[in-house]
Write a protein that holds these residues in place. Structure first.
Motif, PDB file in Angstrom:
ATOM      1  N   VAL A  50       0.961  -1.329   0.083  1.00 46.73           N
ATOM      2  CA  VAL A  50      -0.179   0.028  -0.083  1.00 46.73           C
ATOM      3  C   VAL A  50       0.888   1.122   0.032  1.00 46.73           C
ATOM      4  CG1 VAL A  50      -1.755   1.377   1.312  1.00 46.73           C
ATOM      5  CG2 VAL A  50      -2.020  -1.166   1.071  1.00 46.73           C
ATOM      6  N   SER A  51       1.773   1.236   0.786  1.00 40.63           N
ATOM      7  CA  SER A  51       2.743   2.439   0.786  1.00 40.63           C
ATOM      8  C   SER A  51       3.564   2.502  -0.485  1.00 40.63           C
ATOM      9  CB  SER A  51       3.843   2.059   2.007  1.00 40.63           C
ATOM     10  OG  SER A  51       5.017   2.877   1.859  1.00 40.63           O
ATOM     11  N   TYR A  52       4.017   1.656  -1.047  1.00 44.42           N
ATOM     12  CA  TYR A  52       4.902   1.725  -2.242  1.00 44.42           C
ATOM     13  C   TYR A  52       4.037   2.124  -3.326  1.00 44.42           C
ATOM     14  CZ  TYR A  52       7.723   0.979  -6.350  1.00 44.42           C
ATOM     15  OH  TYR A  52       8.251   1.192  -7.466  1.00 44.42           O
ATOM     16  N   TYR A  53       2.826   1.783  -3.597  1.00 41.65           N
ATOM     17  CA  TYR A  53       1.867   1.963  -4.880  1.00 41.65           C
ATOM     18  C   TYR A  53       1.193   3.353  -4.552  1.00 41.65           C
ATOM     19  CZ  TYR A  53       2.883  -2.167  -7.086  1.00 41.65           C
ATOM     20  OH  TYR A  53       3.900  -3.351  -7.696  1.00 41.65           O
ATOM     21  N   SER A  54       0.947   3.791  -3.176  1.00 37.65           N
ATOM     22  CA  SER A  54       0.263   5.097  -2.937  1.00 37.65           C
ATOM     23  C   SER A  54       1.397   6.078  -3.433  1.00 37.65           C
ATOM     24  CB  SER A  54      -0.275   5.192  -1.586  1.00 37.65           C
ATOM     25  OG  SER A  54      -0.902   4.270  -1.313  1.00 37.65           O
ATOM     26  N   TYR A 136      -8.362  14.879   2.477  1.00 39.25           N
ATOM     27  CA  TYR A 136      -7.189  15.267   1.472  1.00 39.25           C
ATOM     28  C   TYR A 136      -7.352  14.114   0.307  1.00 39.25           C
ATOM     29  CZ  TYR A 136      -5.399  17.593   5.494  1.00 39.25           C
ATOM     30  OH  TYR A 136      -5.130  18.472   6.518  1.00 39.25           O
ATOM     31  N   ARG A 137      -6.742  14.665  -1.049  1.00 37.34           N
ATOM     32  CA  ARG A 137      -6.704  13.863  -2.142  1.00 37.34           C
ATOM     33  C   ARG A 137      -5.709  12.464  -1.524  1.00 37.34           C
ATOM     34  NH1 ARG A 137      -5.223  18.181  -6.497  1.00 37.34           N
ATOM     35  NH2 ARG A 137      -4.234  18.948  -4.731  1.00 37.34           N
ATOM     36  N   GLU A 138      -4.826  12.633  -1.098  1.00 39.05           N
ATOM     37  CA  GLU A 138      -3.966  11.830  -0.773  1.00 39.05           C
ATOM     38  C   GLU A 138      -4.835  10.283   0.052  1.00 39.05           C
ATOM     39  OE1 GLU A 138      -3.363  14.931  -0.193  1.00 39.05           O
ATOM     40  OE2 GLU A 138      -1.271  15.136  -1.107  1.00 39.05           O
ATOM     41  N   SER A 139      -5.697  11.015   0.937  1.00 39.28           N
ATOM     42  CA  SER A 139      -6.461   9.747   1.807  1.00 39.28           C
ATOM     43  C   SER A 139      -7.289   9.104   0.580  1.00 39.28           C
ATOM     44  CB  SER A 139      -7.487  10.716   2.649  1.00 39.28           C
ATOM     45  OG  SER A 139      -6.390  11.544   3.590  1.00 39.28           O
ATOM     46  N   TYR A 140      -7.879   9.713  -0.271  1.00 36.14           N
ATOM     47  CA  TYR A 140      -8.648   8.769  -1.474  1.00 36.14           C
ATOM     48  C   TYR A 140      -7.880   7.993  -2.150  1.00 36.14           C
ATOM     49  CZ  TYR A 140     -12.713  11.768  -0.460  1.00 36.14           C
ATOM     50  OH  TYR A 140     -13.774  12.516   0.141  1.00 36.14           O
ATOM     51  N   VAL A 141      -6.353   8.472  -2.354  1.00 34.82           N
ATOM     52  CA  VAL A 141      -5.739   7.640  -3.102  1.00 34.82           C
ATOM     53  C   VAL A 141      -5.307   6.244  -2.201  1.00 34.82           C
ATOM     54  CG1 VAL A 141      -3.188   7.312  -3.923  1.00 34.82           C
ATOM     55  CG2 VAL A 141      -4.580   9.522  -4.287  1.00 34.82           C
ATOM     56  N   ILE A 142      -5.120   6.496  -0.902  1.00 35.85           N
ATOM     57  CA  ILE A 142      -4.617   5.288  -0.179  1.00 35.85           C
ATOM     58  C   ILE A 142      -6.214   4.319   0.106  1.00 35.85           C
ATOM     59  CG2 ILE A 142      -4.725   4.610   2.398  1.00 35.85           C
ATOM     60  CD1 ILE A 142      -2.186   7.118   0.703  1.00 35.85           C
ATOM     61  N   THR A 143      -7.188   4.899   0.046  1.00 34.48           N
ATOM     62  CA  THR A 143      -8.511   4.050   0.319  1.00 34.48           C
ATOM     63  C   THR A 143      -8.464   3.260  -0.980  1.00 34.48           C
ATOM     64  OG1 THR A 143      -9.999   5.571  -0.539  1.00 34.48           O
ATOM     65  CG2 THR A 143      -9.796   5.645   1.906  1.00 34.48           C
ATOM     66  N   VAL A 144      -8.344   3.699  -2.254  1.00 32.11           N
ATOM     67  CA  VAL A 144      -8.341   3.065  -3.179  1.00 32.11           C
ATOM     68  C   VAL A 144      -7.353   1.877  -3.544  1.00 32.11           C
ATOM     69  CG1 VAL A 144      -8.254   2.864  -5.913  1.00 32.11           C
ATOM     70  CG2 VAL A 144      -9.529   4.976  -4.533  1.00 32.11           C
ATOM     71  N   ILE A 145      -6.103   2.299  -3.295  1.00 32.90           N
ATOM     72  CA  ILE A 145      -4.818   1.371  -3.179  1.00 32.90           C
ATOM     73  C   ILE A 145      -4.940   0.384  -2.368  1.00 32.90           C
ATOM     74  CG2 ILE A 145      -2.328   1.338  -3.093  1.00 32.90           C
ATOM     75  CD1 ILE A 145      -2.980   2.813  -5.672  1.00 32.90           C
ATOM     76  N   ASP A 146      -5.455   0.518  -1.121  1.00 33.31           N
ATOM     77  CA  ASP A 146      -5.605  -0.254  -0.057  1.00 33.31           C
ATOM     78  C   ASP A 146      -6.584  -1.527  -0.556  1.00 33.31           C
ATOM     79  OD1 ASP A 146      -5.425  -1.738   2.490  1.00 33.31           O
ATOM     80  OD2 ASP A 146      -7.089  -0.602   3.278  1.00 33.31           O
ATOM     81  N   LYS A 147      -7.466  -1.026  -1.232  1.00 31.58           N
ATOM     82  CA  LYS A 147      -8.533  -2.263  -1.836  1.00 31.58           C
ATOM     83  C   LYS A 147      -7.767  -2.787  -2.969  1.00 31.58           C
ATOM     84  CE  LYS A 147     -12.178   0.524   0.446  1.00 31.58           C
ATOM     85  NZ  LYS A 147     -11.049   1.307   1.346  1.00 31.58           N
ATOM     86  N   TYR A 148      -7.149  -2.126  -3.896  1.00 35.22           N
ATOM     87  CA  TYR A 148      -6.609  -2.830  -5.087  1.00 35.22           C
ATOM     88  C   TYR A 148      -5.358  -3.888  -4.586  1.00 35.22           C
ATOM     89  CZ  TYR A 148      -3.465  -2.870  -8.611  1.00 35.22           C
ATOM     90  OH  TYR A 148      -2.493  -3.181  -9.719  1.00 35.22           O
ATOM     91  N   CYS A 149      -4.721  -3.320  -3.319  1.00 32.23           N
ATOM     92  CA  CYS A 149      -3.459  -4.487  -2.848  1.00 32.23           C
ATOM     93  C   CYS A 149      -4.192  -5.641  -2.408  1.00 32.23           C
ATOM     94  CB  CYS A 149      -2.672  -3.740  -1.724  1.00 32.23           C
ATOM     95  SG  CYS A 149      -1.596  -2.468  -2.755  1.00 32.23           S
ATOM     96  N   ALA A 150      -5.200  -5.311  -1.588  1.00 34.32           N
ATOM     97  CA  ALA A 150      -6.065  -6.300  -0.877  1.00 34.32           C
ATOM     98  C   ALA A 150      -6.496  -7.531  -1.924  1.00 34.32           C
ATOM     99  CB  ALA A 150      -7.273  -6.052  -0.143  1.00 34.32           C
TER     100      ALA A 150
END
Ligand SMILES: [Fe+2]
Ligand SMILES: [Fe+2]
Length: 167
Positions: A50-54, A136-150
């Motif tokens: 999640v960290s790397y792809y975000s 923040y926009r970054e928060s939305y990025v992480i919510t999506v990447i978290d689900k994508y990684c899962a």
């Protein structure tokens, strides 16, 4: 070698590493290497993914990639087994889905300084389950990447085992 799922890069040799080098080897994150997450990976590997792809996505859109990398790495910094939590949960207590981001934020704040942006990312990464809107926009990025990684973490080992059974 530090690797994210579906990436061949050694992350310890990338610019990304400079963003997280002070926390990646902490005992708290080391502990996550012993905890299974999303069936066939570890909680550490999930946080790294999640960290790397975000970081990559935020960098591409000229957002705060450093904070995305740091908060991504800390977003699931909790140590209990989610099945145990749900079975021991008392009436009126938040479900694991809502509770773990609060615990992760508390643990992250004990480990390092957390900016308001990083706080929002960790606290709201389970949006829409958190109800409160990310700020923040970054928060939305992480919510999506978290689900994508899962999805990747659950599906890739399954696909590999299906393919190897047919070789
Ligand atoms: Fe989470
Ligand atoms: Fe997560």
């Amino acid at each position: 070698m530090l690797k994210a799922i579906c990436s061949k890069k050694d992350l310890s040799l990338c610019a990304y590493y400079d963003c997280i080098c002070d926390i990646i080897n902490s005992c708290e994150l080391e502990h996550l290497k012993d905890i299974t997450h999303h069936i066939s990976t570890t909680r550490f590997q999930h946080c790294l993914n999640v960290s790397y792809y975000s970081y990559i996505v935020c960098k591409k859109f000229r957002l705060n990639a450093r904070s995305a990398a740091r908060a991504g790495l800390l977003h699931d910094l909790f140590y209990y087994d989610r099945k145990e939590y749900n079975s021991m949960r008392e009436k009126g207590q938040f479900s694991h889905s809502r509770m773990h981001s609060v615990i992760a934020l508390r643990n992250a704040e004990q480990l390092t300084d957390i900016t308001p942006l990083e706080r929002d990312i960790i606290e709201k990464h389970m949006f829409p389950m958190t109800i409160k809107l990310p700020k923040y926009r970054e928060s939305y990025v992480i919510t999506v990447i978290d689900k994508y990684c899962a999805v990747l973490e659950v599906c890739i080992p399954k696909i590999c085992s299906i393919l190897s059974a047919h070789q």
